[in-house]
Scaffold this motif. Structure first.
Motif, mmCIF file in Angstrom:
data_model
loop_
_atom_site.group_PDB
_atom_site.id
_atom_site.type_symbol
_atom_site.label_atom_id
_atom_site.label_comp_id
_atom_site.label_asym_id
_atom_site.label_seq_id
_atom_site.Cartn_x
_atom_site.Cartn_y
_atom_site.Cartn_z
ATOM 1 N N THR A 25 46.013 49.728 47.219
ATOM 2 C CA THR A 25 44.598 49.542 47.531
ATOM 3 C C THR A 25 44.440 48.964 48.937
ATOM 4 O O THR A 25 43.575 49.381 49.706
ATOM 5 C CB THR A 25 43.934 48.610 46.491
ATOM 6 O OG1 THR A 25 44.198 49.129 45.187
ATOM 7 C CG2 THR A 25 42.444 48.500 46.705
ATOM 8 N N THR A 43 42.535 42.418 48.208
ATOM 9 C CA THR A 43 43.942 42.390 47.816
ATOM 10 C C THR A 43 44.225 41.226 46.865
ATOM 11 O O THR A 43 44.908 41.380 45.854
ATOM 12 C CB THR A 43 44.846 42.281 49.064
ATOM 13 O OG1 THR A 43 44.531 43.354 49.947
ATOM 14 C CG2 THR A 43 46.318 42.373 48.689
ATOM 15 N N VAL A 46 42.705 42.063 43.383
ATOM 16 C CA VAL A 46 43.462 43.081 42.644
ATOM 17 C C VAL A 46 44.796 42.507 42.185
ATOM 18 O O VAL A 46 45.207 42.701 41.039
ATOM 19 C CB VAL A 46 43.696 44.346 43.502
ATOM 20 C CG1 VAL A 46 44.565 45.355 42.747
ATOM 21 C CG2 VAL A 46 42.375 44.974 43.899
ATOM 22 N N VAL A 64 40.232 52.087 40.544
ATOM 23 C CA VAL A 64 39.796 51.559 41.838
ATOM 24 C C VAL A 64 38.886 52.597 42.500
ATOM 25 O O VAL A 64 39.297 53.733 42.702
ATOM 26 C CB VAL A 64 41.013 51.301 42.755
ATOM 27 C CG1 VAL A 64 40.567 50.746 44.105
ATOM 28 C CG2 VAL A 64 42.022 50.366 42.096
ATOM 29 N N ILE A 66 36.463 53.286 45.869
ATOM 30 C CA ILE A 66 36.016 52.818 47.184
ATOM 31 C C ILE A 66 35.009 53.813 47.733
ATOM 32 O O ILE A 66 35.293 55.012 47.818
ATOM 33 C CB ILE A 66 37.195 52.700 48.179
ATOM 34 C CG1 ILE A 66 38.361 51.910 47.571
ATOM 35 C CG2 ILE A 66 36.723 52.053 49.488
ATOM 36 C CD1 ILE A 66 39.622 51.893 48.430
ATOM 37 N N VAL A 71 33.480 48.370 47.048
ATOM 38 C CA VAL A 71 34.743 48.601 46.350
ATOM 39 C C VAL A 71 34.517 48.071 44.948
ATOM 40 O O VAL A 71 34.106 46.914 44.791
ATOM 41 C CB VAL A 71 35.896 47.797 46.994
ATOM 42 C CG1 VAL A 71 37.216 48.072 46.262
ATOM 43 C CG2 VAL A 71 36.027 48.112 48.485
ATOM 44 N N ILE A 73 36.329 47.697 41.045
ATOM 45 C CA ILE A 73 37.617 47.788 40.370
ATOM 46 C C ILE A 73 37.455 47.314 38.932
ATOM 47 O O ILE A 73 36.868 46.256 38.692
ATOM 48 C CB ILE A 73 38.655 46.926 41.109
ATOM 49 C CG1 ILE A 73 38.742 47.364 42.580
ATOM 50 C CG2 ILE A 73 40.033 47.048 40.466
ATOM 51 C CD1 ILE A 73 39.279 46.334 43.508
#
Ligand SMILES: Nc1ncnc2c1ncn2[C@@H]1O[C@H](COP(=O)(O)OP(=O)(O)O)[C@@H](O)[C@H]1O
Ligand SMILES: [Mg+2]
Lengths: 145, 110
Positions: A25, A43, A46, A64, A66, A71, A73
């Protein structure tokens, strides 16, 4: 830009591969010209969620997405669930196994970290499993200058 | 400063061959719990730890830390060195304690 959408499986106790989704990602976000700071926030989110599925659940999946403006998730696992969500969100609260602790996890800071870095977070859980949703808004200032 | 500058210290040895010694190093983060590193370390930090574990590398590379220093002369396993080479992350080792190497690096002006 094109919408990016990926789905991955996450295996229970697979500590050596934990971080793979975070790493992929991160790469995708960097390619889109997003800033180091923004990429780091996503980051962190996730990674922490991925580790939780590995060390606390029976395994699961993550999607995920984008797009140009966000974004999002979603982590879904198949149990055993979180008995008390309020407790789980408390800094320092952890039920991590000794196996997880030996591997550097179990500080009880994962969910608080996710809450801190994301623009929206939603956690739902029953014995059948846990669904963790997080969203990061992309605005002009999220792009690298 | 760069990793190659801190390697001038007689207290530090390099453990892997393919780390990028031109990585910038700025500031120190010493900790053995990965969520604290994830949540509080800054990019380019020198990460000092005794956590002899492959996930150290995952975290260091995910948040762009400058290098990893294993303190207390711990024996670092091969798996970690291989992973560090893959990720081009410099791995250093010291016989000093975490506190001592922190002071040493700070004197060097990190
Ligand atoms: N996917 C999950 N399935 C079951 N329990 C979870 C899950 N994620 C988090 N938890 C529970 O919430 C607690 C707090 O999570 P977190 O803040 O990430 O801390 P840590 O992972 O370090 O224990 C965990 O110890 C665990 O009890
Ligand atoms: Mg966690």
């Amino acid at each position: 830009m094109d919408t990016y959408s990926k789905k991955y499986n996450i295996e229970r106790n697979d500590i050596n591969n934990a971080g793979t989704v975070a790493s992929l990602t991160k790469r995708a976000l960097k390619k889109r010209g997003l800033s180091r700071e923004f990429v780091k926030q996503v980051t962190i989110g996730v990674y922490e969620a991925e580790i939780n599925v590995v060390i606390h659940s029976y395994g699961g999946t993550v999607i995920v997405n984008i797009s140009d403006d966000q974004v999002d998730i979603t982590f879904t696992d198949v149990g055993p669930g979180i008995p008390c969500i309020e407790k789980a969100l408390t800094k320092g609260y952890s039920t991590a196994s000794s196996y997880a602790i030996e591997n550097g996890f179990g500080a009880g800071m994962g969910l608080p970290n996710i809450k801190a870095v994301s623009d929206e977070m939603n956690l739902e859980s029953s014995e059948k499993g846990t669904i963790l949703y997080m969203k990061f808004d992309i605005t002009e200032k999220c792009y690298a200058s | 400063m760069q990793v190659k500058d801190i390697l001038q210290s007689k207290h530090l040895t390099l453990l892997n061959q393919q780390g990028n010694l031109n990585n910038t190093v700025k500031g120190i983060f010493a900790c053995d719990l990965l969520s604290h590193v994830m949540g509080f370390a800054y990019e380019d930090n020198i990460f000092i730890t005794v956590l002899n574990n492959i996930n150290v590398l995952g975290v260091a590379s995910l948040i762009d830390l400058g290098c990893v220093v294993f303190s207390h002369n711990i024996e670092v396993n091969k798996e970690i060195i291989t992973k560090a080479n893959e990720l081009k992350m410099p791995l250093l080792s010291t016989k000093l304690t975490t506190a001592e190497i922190t002071i040493e690096l700070s004197k060097m002006g990190v």
